[in-house]
Design an enzyme around this catalytic site. Structure first.
Site, PDB file in Angstrom:
ATOM      1  N   SER A 136       0.825  -1.203   0.000  1.00  0.00           N
ATOM      2  CA  SER A 136       0.000   0.000   0.000  1.00  0.00           C
ATOM      3  C   SER A 136       0.867   1.265   0.000  1.00  0.00           C
ATOM      4  O   SER A 136       1.695   1.434  -0.884  1.00  0.00           O
ATOM      5  CB  SER A 136      -0.962  -0.049   1.197  1.00  0.00           C
ATOM      6  OG  SER A 136      -1.951   0.946   1.095  1.00  0.00           O
ATOM      7  N   ASP A 270      -9.718  -3.259  -5.956  1.00  0.00           N
ATOM      8  CA  ASP A 270      -9.058  -2.439  -4.940  1.00  0.00           C
ATOM      9  C   ASP A 270      -9.554  -1.000  -5.035  1.00  0.00           C
ATOM     10  O   ASP A 270      -9.297  -0.309  -6.026  1.00  0.00           O
ATOM     11  CB  ASP A 270      -7.544  -2.502  -5.147  1.00  0.00           C
ATOM     12  CG  ASP A 270      -6.758  -1.910  -3.994  1.00  0.00           C
ATOM     13  OD1 ASP A 270      -7.339  -1.141  -3.214  1.00  0.00           O
ATOM     14  OD2 ASP A 270      -5.557  -2.214  -3.882  1.00  0.00           O
ATOM     15  N   HIS A 299      -7.140  -5.704  -0.586  1.00  0.00           N
ATOM     16  CA  HIS A 299      -6.045  -4.749  -0.382  1.00  0.00           C
ATOM     17  C   HIS A 299      -5.320  -5.056   0.928  1.00  0.00           C
ATOM     18  O   HIS A 299      -4.090  -5.103   0.969  1.00  0.00           O
ATOM     19  CB  HIS A 299      -6.607  -3.322  -0.368  1.00  0.00           C
ATOM     20  CG  HIS A 299      -5.567  -2.259  -0.244  1.00  0.00           C
ATOM     21  ND1 HIS A 299      -4.966  -1.667  -1.340  1.00  0.00           N
ATOM     22  CD2 HIS A 299      -5.006  -1.678   0.844  1.00  0.00           C
ATOM     23  CE1 HIS A 299      -4.089  -0.765  -0.926  1.00  0.00           C
ATOM     24  NE2 HIS A 299      -4.097  -0.755   0.391  1.00  0.00           N
TER      25      HIS A 299
END
Length: 324
Positions: A136, A270, A299
């Site tokens: 991320s 996502d 995610h």
């Protein structure tokens, strides 16, 4: 490389100060010190995990153990929390870091980049090659690390569900930006009040929040209890607000300069980095190793798919490791 084993895995846990901020480090393997002082027994390679946000190392506990086993226990696998995202256990001695100066804003996005670079400078010999596995916003941090410290011996960087552009314009970003940038202070009082609840009640609240998941990693539940800390949640939300404002344009220059070292892994559903972001970067870098998830992983894969992700990564890196 063998499949993930269920045998006990050596795991060392420590809390340190890095750049003046509390930092949680989990280290898989027998190597506790990779500084230049113990150069005789150093491994050739370190796998270092750069977390997402919240950047609590505990979320990656199962992941690093699975990755370590998948690598035949040949290389150390470490995860370093983001600055200020951890709550040290009461009574646990904090190892003071006196050699690195404090950053002016270590809890912000820029400070988190410098925090990781300073950690490496202090704790890892320059002779050790690195595989950086980022998740991320950790992907943005990793690209910045490679940009600012070209001397790092990065063998590969694996960027999982990379939030490296247009975060505020993503579906989730559109929902969260007003909250993070204008209303986050309103969350502090409820968190403060909840912090007085017994640990068992906090864990029950976490389980209730994650009730929609068929299976959930137990370490994720334990780690999430740390979110009932005003200091931690303030640092987490502050960093997130900066992400919305600062992660705008993709750094295509740094990507181009390091393309052969990078592996991108995008999700199909996502809401932080939607599939059109994958389509565009794939078009801009047709020779890059840019993959689209075919397994439906979320995610926040650490909640329920750590072992599956670790197995994929060991397979991706098989050829690189045989050349060492």
């Amino acid at each position: 490389m063998r499949s993930v084993s269920e045998e006990p895995v050596p795991l060392h846990e420590e809390f340190i100060y890095c750049c003046g901020a509390a930092t949680h480090v989990l280290k898989c393997g027998p190597w506790k010190d990779l500084s230049k002082d113990e150069s005789k027994n150093l491994p050739r390679l370190l796998f270092m995990i750069i977390p997402g946000n919240p950047g609590l190392a505990g979320y990656y506990r199962t992941f690093i153990k699975a990755l370590y086993c998948g690598l035949n226990q040949q290389y150390p696998v470490w995860v370093v929390s983001h600055a200020g995202h951890c709550k040290p256990p009461s009574g646990m001695e904090m190892i003071e870091d006196t050699d690195i100066k404090e950053l002016e804003d270590v809890f912000g996005l820029n400070g988190q980049v410098e925090h990781k670079l300073n950690f490496l400078k202090k704790n890892v010999s320059k002779d050790i090659k690195l595989v950086l596995i980022a998740h991320s916003i950790g992907c943005y941090i990793t690209l910045e690390m490679m940009k600012r410290a070209s001397e790092l011996q990065v063998l590969r960087s694996v960027l999982l569900f990379p939030t490296i552009e247009r975060m505020a314009q993503s579906p989730q970003g559109k929902l969260m930006t007003p909250l993070l940038c204008k209303l986050r202070y309103a969350l502090y009082m409820p968190v403060y009040l909840l912090s007085f609840l017994p640990e068992g009640v906090k864990a029950s609240l976490v389980r209730f929040a994650l009730r929609g998941m068929k299976t959930c990693d137990e370490s994720s539940i334990t780690t999430s209890v740390n979110l009932f800390s005003v200091d931690c949640i303030a640092n987490i939300l502050y960093m997130a607000s900066q992400e919305m404002m600062k992660v705008v344009e993709r750094d295509s220059t740094t990507i181009k300069q390091n393309l052969k070292k990078l592996i991108f892994y995008y999700g199909t559903g996502d809401s932080w980095c939607p599939q059109n972001y994958y389509d565009e970067i794939k078009m801009d870098f047709p020779d890059g190793d840019i993959r689209l998830c075919e397994k439906g992983l979320r995610h926040a894969f650490v909640l329920d798919a750590s072992k599956e992700m670790a197995a994929m990564i060991t397979d991706w890196l098989r050829d690189d490791l045989t050349k060492l």
